[in-house]
Write a protein that holds these residues in place. Structure first.
Motif, PDB file in Angstrom:
ATOM      1  N   ASP A 193      -0.083  -4.521   1.881  1.00  0.00           N
ATOM      2  CA  ASP A 193       1.108  -4.768   2.693  1.00  0.00           C
ATOM      3  C   ASP A 193       2.336  -4.644   1.789  1.00  0.00           C
ATOM      4  N   THR A 194       3.393  -4.007   2.301  1.00  0.00           N
ATOM      5  CA  THR A 194       4.592  -3.796   1.486  1.00  0.00           C
ATOM      6  C   THR A 194       5.859  -4.059   2.285  1.00  0.00           C
ATOM      7  N   THR A 195       6.914  -4.380   1.559  1.00  0.00           N
ATOM      8  CA  THR A 195       8.252  -4.465   2.114  1.00  0.00           C
ATOM      9  C   THR A 195       9.164  -3.713   1.148  1.00  0.00           C
ATOM     10  N   SER A 196       9.979  -2.802   1.688  1.00  0.00           N
ATOM     11  CA  SER A 196      10.876  -2.003   0.854  1.00  0.00           C
ATOM     12  C   SER A 196      12.282  -2.075   1.417  1.00  0.00           C
ATOM     13  N   GLU A 239      11.928  -1.102   5.209  1.00  0.00           N
ATOM     14  CA  GLU A 239      10.642  -0.775   5.820  1.00  0.00           C
ATOM     15  C   GLU A 239       9.627  -1.849   5.480  1.00  0.00           C
ATOM     16  N   MET A 240       8.709  -2.090   6.419  1.00  0.00           N
ATOM     17  CA  MET A 240       7.601  -3.019   6.206  1.00  0.00           C
ATOM     18  C   MET A 240       6.318  -2.338   6.653  1.00  0.00           C
ATOM     19  N   SER A 241       5.255  -2.519   5.877  1.00  0.00           N
ATOM     20  CA  SER A 241       3.956  -1.988   6.275  1.00  0.00           C
ATOM     21  C   SER A 241       2.933  -3.107   6.276  1.00  0.00           C
ATOM     22  N   ASP A 242       1.982  -2.997   7.186  1.00  0.00           N
ATOM     23  CA  ASP A 242       0.916  -3.972   7.341  1.00  0.00           C
ATOM     24  C   ASP A 242      -0.393  -3.210   7.432  1.00  0.00           C
ATOM     25  N   VAL A 273       3.610   0.804  10.083  1.00  0.00           N
ATOM     26  CA  VAL A 273       4.864   0.790   9.331  1.00  0.00           C
ATOM     27  C   VAL A 273       6.013   0.702  10.324  1.00  0.00           C
ATOM     28  N   GLY A 277      10.351   0.638  10.352  1.00  0.00           N
ATOM     29  CA  GLY A 277      11.476   0.864   9.453  1.00  0.00           C
ATOM     30  C   GLY A 277      12.787   1.095  10.173  1.00  0.00           C
TER      31      GLY A 277
END
Length: 129
Positions: free
Chosen positions: A119-122, A108-111, A92, A94
């Motif tokens: 995988d997420t982008t917030s 924030e971005m998670s891989d 993550v 951020g």
């Protein structure tokens, strides 16, 4: 039955905790964290053992930098099942920017290397009061 130990010295601290349940399962965790001139770090390792002796392990490492109202961080989290196979391998990244008055903008971005669909982008605004 359980216990925990926490020792702090200046901007650094170490932690250990263990708990044993009536059903013969147990959990333990150990960690260290600290900061110096805006640079922070934290490391946590934990294990959970079930009634048949299967041990689940996870570790987390975070490095951060704070300058004024800006907070930037990178975190790595890994979890393993009883056969030492990775069940989670997530990174993550951020950036948070405090506007004051309890308002923070963040991105924030998670891989997740194990499950690509996680995988997420917030991007957002957080209010605290």
């Amino acid at each position: 039955t359980g216990y925990g130990i926490d020792y702090s010295f200046g901007n650094f601290s170490v932690h250990y905790a263990e708990i044993n349940y009536e059903d013969d399962t147990n959990e333990n965790s150990a960690g260290v964290q600290g900061s110096f001139n805006g640079i922070g770090f934290a490391y946590l390792s934990s294990e959970q053992e079930d009634v048949v002796g299967t041990v689940l392990e996870d570790t987390s490492l975070m490095v951060s930098y704070t300058m004024g109202d800006v907070f930037v961080f990178v975190e790595q989290f890994e979890a393993e099942d009883g056969s030492n196979a990775l069940t989670d391998d997530e990174t993550v990244v951020g950036v948070h920017y405090s506007l004051g008055g309890g308002v923070t903008l963040f991105g924030e971005m998670s891989d997740d290397e194990v499950t690509a669909t996680e995988d997420t982008t917030s991007i957002g605004i957080a209010f605290t009061f």
